[in-house]
Scaffold this motif. Structure first.
Motif, PDB file in Angstrom:
ATOM      1  N   MET A  48       6.040  -6.484  -3.986  1.00  0.00           N
ATOM      2  CA  MET A  48       4.739  -6.768  -4.168  1.00  0.00           C
ATOM      3  C   MET A  48       4.375  -8.014  -4.924  1.00  0.00           C
ATOM      4  N   LEU A  49       5.061  -8.313  -5.999  1.00  0.00           N
ATOM      5  CA  LEU A  49       4.733  -9.366  -6.923  1.00  0.00           C
ATOM      6  C   LEU A  49       4.661 -10.617  -5.966  1.00  0.00           C
ATOM      7  N   GLY A  50       3.404 -11.237  -6.254  1.00  0.00           N
ATOM      8  CA  GLY A  50       3.040 -12.675  -5.408  1.00  0.00           C
ATOM      9  C   GLY A  50       2.658 -12.349  -4.312  1.00  0.00           C
ATOM     10  N   ALA A  51       2.586 -11.206  -3.581  1.00  0.00           N
ATOM     11  CA  ALA A  51       2.309 -10.969  -2.372  1.00  0.00           C
ATOM     12  C   ALA A  51       0.741 -10.783  -2.063  1.00  0.00           C
ATOM     13  N   GLY A  52       0.212 -10.498  -3.194  1.00  0.00           N
ATOM     14  CA  GLY A  52      -1.482 -10.162  -3.150  1.00  0.00           C
ATOM     15  C   GLY A  52      -1.473  -9.008  -2.354  1.00  0.00           C
ATOM     16  N   ALA A  53      -2.739  -8.863  -1.758  1.00  0.00           N
ATOM     17  CA  ALA A  53      -2.984  -7.382  -1.051  1.00  0.00           C
ATOM     18  C   ALA A  53      -2.150  -7.612   0.305  1.00  0.00           C
ATOM     19  N   GLU A  89     -12.975  -1.076   5.685  1.00  0.00           N
ATOM     20  CA  GLU A  89     -14.378  -0.386   6.317  1.00  0.00           C
ATOM     21  C   GLU A  89     -14.466  -0.181   7.670  1.00  0.00           C
ATOM     22  N   GLY A  90     -13.995  -1.099   8.272  1.00  0.00           N
ATOM     23  CA  GLY A  90     -13.850  -1.166   9.800  1.00  0.00           C
ATOM     24  C   GLY A  90     -12.998  -0.310  10.486  1.00  0.00           C
ATOM     25  N   ASP A  91     -11.866  -0.047   9.721  1.00  0.00           N
ATOM     26  CA  ASP A  91     -10.957   0.827  10.496  1.00  0.00           C
ATOM     27  C   ASP A  91     -10.229   1.707   9.104  1.00  0.00           C
ATOM     28  N   ARG A  92     -10.542   2.871   9.065  1.00  0.00           N
ATOM     29  CA  ARG A  92     -10.193   3.621   7.911  1.00  0.00           C
ATOM     30  C   ARG A  92      -8.536   3.920   7.848  1.00  0.00           C
ATOM     31  N   ARG A  93      -8.026   3.770   8.939  1.00  0.00           N
ATOM     32  CA  ARG A  93      -6.596   3.837   8.913  1.00  0.00           C
ATOM     33  C   ARG A  93      -6.033   2.497   8.707  1.00  0.00           C
ATOM     34  N   TYR A  94      -6.751   1.417   8.290  1.00  0.00           N
ATOM     35  CA  TYR A  94      -5.916   0.216   8.004  1.00  0.00           C
ATOM     36  C   TYR A  94      -6.280   0.017   6.454  1.00  0.00           C
ATOM     37  N   GLN A  95      -5.312  -0.243   5.618  1.00  0.00           N
ATOM     38  CA  GLN A  95      -5.351  -0.246   4.256  1.00  0.00           C
ATOM     39  C   GLN A  95      -4.403  -1.053   3.678  1.00  0.00           C
ATOM     40  N   THR A  96      -4.526  -1.760   2.674  1.00  0.00           N
ATOM     41  CA  THR A  96      -3.774  -2.653   1.751  1.00  0.00           C
ATOM     42  C   THR A  96      -3.525  -2.114   0.360  1.00  0.00           C
ATOM     43  N   ILE A  97      -2.691  -2.642  -0.052  1.00  0.00           N
ATOM     44  CA  ILE A  97      -1.947  -2.039  -1.659  1.00  0.00           C
ATOM     45  C   ILE A  97      -1.884  -3.653  -2.078  1.00  0.00           C
ATOM     46  N   GLU A  98      -2.272  -3.491  -3.415  1.00  0.00           N
ATOM     47  CA  GLU A  98      -1.696  -4.667  -4.309  1.00  0.00           C
ATOM     48  C   GLU A  98      -1.453  -4.018  -5.701  1.00  0.00           C
TER      49      GLU A  98
END
Length: 152
Positions: A48-53, A89-98
């Motif tokens: 994840m380092l450097g990948a951003g969200a 907000e548009g699709d509660r199933r879609y998430q990002t991690i950071e």
């Protein structure tokens, strides 16, 4: 009665690979666990380092892990305040991690531990021999088409 010749453990390349791997991996696991994370968590943090969200599914694909495994790691890292999740907000199933700031500060510390672990176990080898060893191991990985990143 016929005597069947049975090879010894020590005649097998896999025996020696496992012997070395167990010691190298165990030493590293102890070092990262002293920092409050597991090797699997370290692998995800480093990726994840450097990948951003980023999307957990993309990480799962890149690391050759299941989405379920990534989800469990993200949950543990979230509880440790090393990653944050954002739900669309548009699709509660879609998430990002950071990575959080704490997570981003921890990754270089863990990377240094990995570097030191390599030096401890392989530092006596010449650079040429280390490179040959890595190339041979990478060729085995390529030949078998292995994609999943070792985390145990």
């Amino acid at each position: 009665m016929t005597t069947i010749s049975t090879s010894t453990l020590e005649t097998h390349t896999g025996y020696w690979l496992r012997y070395v791997s167990n010691h190298v991996s165990h030493a590293f696991a102890q070092q990262v666990e002293a920092q409050g994370v597991t090797v699997a968590e370290w692998v995800l943090l480093r990726e994840m380092l450097g990948a951003g969200a980023t999307n957990p599914s993309l990480l799962a694909e890149k690391l050759g892990m299941t989405r379920g495994a990534i989800s469990k790691l993200v949950e543990r890292l979230s509880r440790k305040k090393l990653v944050v999740r954002a739900v669309s907000e548009g699709d509660r199933r879609y998430q990002t991690i950071e990575l959080t700031e704490a997570g981003a500060r921890l990754v270089p510390i863990l990377a240094q531990l990995a570097d030191e672990n390599d030096r401890q176990f392989f530092g006596h080898l010449s650079l040429e021999d280390r490179n040959k060893l890595v190339c041979m191991l990478q060729e085995i990985v390529r030949r078998h088409g292995w994609k999943n990143v070792p985390v145990e």
